[in-house]
Design a protein around this motif. Structure first.
Motif, PDB file in Angstrom:
ATOM      1  N   GLN A  29       0.831  -1.340  -0.079  1.00 31.48           N
ATOM      2  CA  GLN A  29      -0.153   0.009   0.145  1.00 31.48           C
ATOM      3  C   GLN A  29       0.934   1.351  -0.049  1.00 31.48           C
ATOM      4  O   GLN A  29       0.455   2.367  -0.668  1.00 31.48           O
ATOM      5  N   LEU A  30       2.173   1.133   0.431  1.00 29.82           N
ATOM      6  CA  LEU A  30       2.664   2.418   0.748  1.00 29.82           C
ATOM      7  C   LEU A  30       4.339   2.658  -0.041  1.00 29.82           C
ATOM      8  O   LEU A  30       4.448   3.664  -0.066  1.00 29.82           O
ATOM      9  N   GLU A  31       4.411   1.459  -1.065  1.00 26.67           N
ATOM     10  CA  GLU A  31       5.801   1.608  -1.689  1.00 26.67           C
ATOM     11  C   GLU A  31       5.898   2.851  -2.662  1.00 26.67           C
ATOM     12  O   GLU A  31       6.796   3.727  -2.874  1.00 26.67           O
ATOM     13  N   ASN A  35       9.113   8.474  -1.326  1.00 24.90           N
ATOM     14  CA  ASN A  35       9.735   9.507  -2.104  1.00 24.90           C
ATOM     15  C   ASN A  35      11.042   8.775  -2.365  1.00 24.90           C
ATOM     16  O   ASN A  35      11.673   8.049  -1.751  1.00 24.90           O
ATOM     17  N   PRO A  36      11.602   8.909  -3.599  1.00 28.17           N
ATOM     18  CA  PRO A  36      13.000   8.782  -4.009  1.00 28.17           C
ATOM     19  C   PRO A  36      13.853   9.228  -2.867  1.00 28.17           C
ATOM     20  O   PRO A  36      13.783  10.345  -2.507  1.00 28.17           O
ATOM     21  N   GLY A  37      14.942   8.245  -2.579  1.00 30.85           N
ATOM     22  CA  GLY A  37      15.622   8.662  -1.593  1.00 30.85           C
ATOM     23  C   GLY A  37      15.162   8.390  -0.088  1.00 30.85           C
ATOM     24  O   GLY A  37      15.814   8.684   0.984  1.00 30.85           O
ATOM     25  N   GLY A  38      13.883   8.035  -0.294  1.00 26.87           N
ATOM     26  CA  GLY A  38      13.095   7.714   1.362  1.00 26.87           C
ATOM     27  C   GLY A  38      13.919   6.289   1.893  1.00 26.87           C
ATOM     28  O   GLY A  38      14.206   5.617   1.272  1.00 26.87           O
ATOM     29  N   LEU A  39      13.455   6.067   2.976  1.00 22.40           N
ATOM     30  CA  LEU A  39      13.895   4.967   3.786  1.00 22.40           C
ATOM     31  C   LEU A  39      12.774   4.351   4.511  1.00 22.40           C
ATOM     32  O   LEU A  39      11.849   4.933   5.053  1.00 22.40           O
ATOM     33  N   ILE A  40      12.867   2.896   4.379  1.00 21.01           N
ATOM     34  CA  ILE A  40      11.894   2.177   5.309  1.00 21.01           C
ATOM     35  C   ILE A  40      13.140   1.483   6.389  1.00 21.01           C
ATOM     36  O   ILE A  40      13.820   0.725   6.038  1.00 21.01           O
ATOM     37  N   LYS A  51       7.929 -14.973  10.437  1.00 22.06           N
ATOM     38  CA  LYS A  51       6.625 -14.031  10.029  1.00 22.06           C
ATOM     39  C   LYS A  51       7.071 -12.941   8.988  1.00 22.06           C
ATOM     40  O   LYS A  51       5.984 -12.631   8.237  1.00 22.06           O
ATOM     41  N   LEU A  52       8.242 -12.785   8.510  1.00 18.84           N
ATOM     42  CA  LEU A  52       8.716 -11.712   7.763  1.00 18.84           C
ATOM     43  C   LEU A  52       8.903 -12.297   6.279  1.00 18.84           C
ATOM     44  O   LEU A  52       9.537 -11.429   5.486  1.00 18.84           O
ATOM     45  N   THR A  53       9.123 -13.508   6.263  1.00 18.02           N
ATOM     46  CA  THR A  53       9.729 -14.205   5.131  1.00 18.02           C
ATOM     47  C   THR A  53       9.093 -13.508   3.641  1.00 18.02           C
ATOM     48  O   THR A  53       9.906 -13.233   2.980  1.00 18.02           O
ATOM     49  N   GLU A  54       7.834 -13.655   3.443  1.00 19.69           N
ATOM     50  CA  GLU A  54       7.048 -12.952   2.419  1.00 19.69           C
ATOM     51  C   GLU A  54       7.702 -11.380   2.016  1.00 19.69           C
ATOM     52  O   GLU A  54       7.751 -10.972   1.009  1.00 19.69           O
ATOM     53  N   PHE A  55       7.491 -10.773   3.252  1.00 20.29           N
ATOM     54  CA  PHE A  55       8.077  -9.513   3.319  1.00 20.29           C
ATOM     55  C   PHE A  55       9.395  -9.104   2.397  1.00 20.29           C
ATOM     56  O   PHE A  55       9.723  -8.246   1.699  1.00 20.29           O
ATOM     57  N   ILE A  56      10.285  -9.829   3.107  1.00 18.70           N
ATOM     58  CA  ILE A  56      11.666  -9.648   2.866  1.00 18.70           C
ATOM     59  C   ILE A  56      12.171 -10.203   1.705  1.00 18.70           C
ATOM     60  O   ILE A  56      12.744  -9.508   0.837  1.00 18.70           O
ATOM     61  N   GLU A  57      11.311 -11.102   0.965  1.00 19.47           N
ATOM     62  CA  GLU A  57      11.721 -11.674  -0.276  1.00 19.47           C
ATOM     63  C   GLU A  57      10.981 -10.728  -1.212  1.00 19.47           C
ATOM     64  O   GLU A  57      11.676 -10.375  -2.332  1.00 19.47           O
ATOM     65  N   THR A  58      10.008 -10.079  -1.074  1.00 22.15           N
ATOM     66  CA  THR A  58       9.116  -9.258  -1.812  1.00 22.15           C
ATOM     67  C   THR A  58      10.159  -7.791  -1.971  1.00 22.15           C
ATOM     68  O   THR A  58      10.282  -7.447  -2.868  1.00 22.15           O
ATOM     69  N   ILE A  59      10.466  -7.278  -0.948  1.00 22.40           N
ATOM     70  CA  ILE A  59      11.455  -6.037  -0.991  1.00 22.40           C
ATOM     71  C   ILE A  59      12.818  -6.380  -1.656  1.00 22.40           C
ATOM     72  O   ILE A  59      13.136  -5.474  -2.251  1.00 22.40           O
ATOM     73  N   ASN A  60      13.224  -7.549  -1.367  1.00 21.92           N
ATOM     74  CA  ASN A  60      14.518  -7.785  -2.078  1.00 21.92           C
ATOM     75  C   ASN A  60      14.338  -7.901  -3.452  1.00 21.92           C
ATOM     76  O   ASN A  60      15.421  -7.845  -4.077  1.00 21.92           O
TER      77      ASN A  60
END
Length: 83
Positions: A29-31, A35-40, A51-60
């Motif tokens: 929803q937020l990606e 902004n470019p140069g922004g940080l998560i 519990k974060l496996t799907e998130f980690i794979e998606t962002i990687n």
């Protein structure tokens, strides 16, 4: 995630430290609103990796982000939006 559509505008910084199974929903929803140069910064990367496996794979896999894992506390992921 239900409140996110009610918040308007773009962001330079996001901190993910909520229900781990919902991180993927937050990211989806937020990606486009980061902004470019922004940080998560994602917390609990080591302590809740399962519990974060799907998130980690998606962002990687997302070529717009450069990610780095930092072994501080329960683990952090720093995700810089390149474009």
């Amino acid at each position: 995630p239900e409140i996110l559509p009610k918040i308007h505008g773009n962001f330079d910084f996001m901190f993910f430290d909520a229900t781990k199974s919902e991180h993927i929903l937050y990211f989806e929803q937020l990606e486009k609103r980061l902004n470019p140069g922004g940080l998560i910064i994602t917390d609990n990367l080591d302590s809740h990796r399962g519990k974060l496996t799907e998130f980690i794979e998606t962002i990687n896999k997302n070529s717009q982000f450069q990610n780095s894992e930092v072994p501080i506390g329960t683990g952090l992921m720093l995700s810089l939006k390149l474009t």
